[in-house]
Enzyme design. Structure first.
Site, PDB file in Angstrom:
ATOM      1  N   ALA A  64     -37.593  48.509 -24.066  1.00  0.00           N
ATOM      2  CA  ALA A  64     -37.895  48.726 -25.479  1.00  0.00           C
ATOM      3  C   ALA A  64     -36.637  48.610 -26.315  1.00  0.00           C
ATOM      4  O   ALA A  64     -35.556  49.037 -25.912  1.00  0.00           O
ATOM      5  CB  ALA A  64     -38.522  50.101 -25.674  1.00  0.00           C
ATOM      6  N   GLY A 112     -37.764  49.545 -19.595  1.00  0.00           N
ATOM      7  CA  GLY A 112     -39.114  49.005 -19.704  1.00  0.00           C
ATOM      8  C   GLY A 112     -39.250  47.613 -19.128  1.00  0.00           C
ATOM      9  O   GLY A 112     -40.341  47.201 -18.729  1.00  0.00           O
ATOM     10  N   GLU A 115     -40.171  48.129 -15.716  1.00  0.00           N
ATOM     11  CA  GLU A 115     -41.555  48.599 -15.672  1.00  0.00           C
ATOM     12  C   GLU A 115     -42.536  47.445 -15.858  1.00  0.00           C
ATOM     13  O   GLU A 115     -43.612  47.439 -15.249  1.00  0.00           O
ATOM     14  CB  GLU A 115     -41.758  49.691 -16.723  1.00  0.00           C
ATOM     15  CG  GLU A 115     -41.014  50.963 -16.354  1.00  0.00           C
ATOM     16  CD  GLU A 115     -41.100  52.038 -17.418  1.00  0.00           C
ATOM     17  OE1 GLU A 115     -41.418  53.182 -17.060  1.00  0.00           O
ATOM     18  OE2 GLU A 115     -40.855  51.738 -18.605  1.00  0.00           O
ATOM     19  N   GLU A 135     -33.543  55.727 -18.187  1.00  0.00           N
ATOM     20  CA  GLU A 135     -34.077  56.491 -19.317  1.00  0.00           C
ATOM     21  C   GLU A 135     -33.576  57.933 -19.378  1.00  0.00           C
ATOM     22  O   GLU A 135     -33.440  58.503 -20.475  1.00  0.00           O
ATOM     23  CB  GLU A 135     -35.610  56.475 -19.287  1.00  0.00           C
ATOM     24  CG  GLU A 135     -36.236  55.182 -19.782  1.00  0.00           C
ATOM     25  CD  GLU A 135     -36.378  54.117 -18.706  1.00  0.00           C
ATOM     26  OE1 GLU A 135     -37.114  53.147 -18.922  1.00  0.00           O
ATOM     27  OE2 GLU A 135     -35.725  54.247 -17.638  1.00  0.00           O
TER      28      GLU A 135
END
Length: 261
Positions: A64, A112, A115, A135
């Site tokens: 992100a 992300g 992910e 994170e």
């Protein structure tokens, strides 16, 4: 800069995160565009497999865009919505993508971005790839499925170390722990991913979908339920025209002509 959607050889969707100046991080606009690309892939019956890649030389995806996307997520958290599950890029929630996906990874694949790769069915990587879920260093956790998928793929110990330290791992380590299934030279990444996609396309589409569903079920259910699901899917396949065609083609020593029915 965009999410590029290209159809290759009629049946393969090639989806590229094209934001190299931001290391292919997703702001809110690109997050929604990627979700729209997956919706298009799901809804097009001609498309059988998708390859996800990142543009530029430095990154697959770095997750992100913190300055844009994280404030958006904070506003959602402040609203106290009961269902806090949010899909990142339209692919990290449960069973959103209904067909096989391949991540072609180079450079940074972190936060992300990792992910997104974890949500794909097959991951191959260039030797320059680097992986991390950092994170916790930012006071949050991997909230796009990282805590749920990583341990099932690499084992609890490796996942705990990666997530709790935020440390980066190399492509070689990723291969050794099963995070990726193949390492190739950077210039071979595209052709290797497409070669795998083309081999999947040649197989019976109903069988591919059912086998994928059964394998995912093996990670969700106790073995008794998983075996029951496998048997149910096998019974359904045995009654299809494709199954009869597969046997006939094998007996005649020819390539099968599957119709998806």
């Amino acid at each position: 800069m965009s999410i590029d959607f290209k159809i290759i050889n009629q049946y393969i969707a090639h989806i590229t995160i094209n934001r190299p100046d931001r290391l292919n991080a997703l702001d809110l606009e690109h997050d929604r565009s990627l979700a729209a690309a997956w919706k298009r892939f799901n809804e097009d019956p001609e498309l059988k497999v998708a390859v996800l890649a990142g543009s530029g030389e430095r990154a697959f995806c770095t997750g992100a865009d913190i300055l844009d996307y994280i404030p958006h997520r904070r506003r959602i958290a402040e609203s106290q919505v009961d269902n806090a599950t949010i899909s990142f890029g339209g692919m990290t929630a449960d069973r959103e993508i209904l067909k096989p996906t391949i991540a072609a990874i180079h450079g940074f694949c972190v936060a992300g971005g990792l992910e997104l790769a974890l949500a794909c069915d097959i991951r191959i990587a260039a030797r320059d790839a680097r992986f991390a879920l950092p994170e916790v260093r930012w006071g949050i956790l991997p909230g796009g499925g990282g805590t749920q998928r990583l341990g099932k793929i690499v084992g609890l110990g490796v996942a705990m170390r990666m997530i709790l330290t935020g440390d980066e791992i190399s492509a070689d380590f990723a291969l050794n722990c099963g995070l990726v299934t193949q390492l190739v030279e950077r210039h071979e990444l595209e052709t290797t991913a497409l070669s795998i996609a083309e081999r999947i396309v040649k197989n019976g589409p109903l069988a591919v979908a059912a086998a994928r569903q059964a394998l995912l079920a093996s990670f969700e259910f106790p073995i008794e339920q998983g075996l029951a699901k496998e048997a149910e899917l096998q019974r359904e396949l045995l009654l299809t025209e494709d199954a009869a065609e597969g046997v006939a083609a094998f007996a005649a020593r020819r390539q099968p002509e599957y119709k998806g029915r």
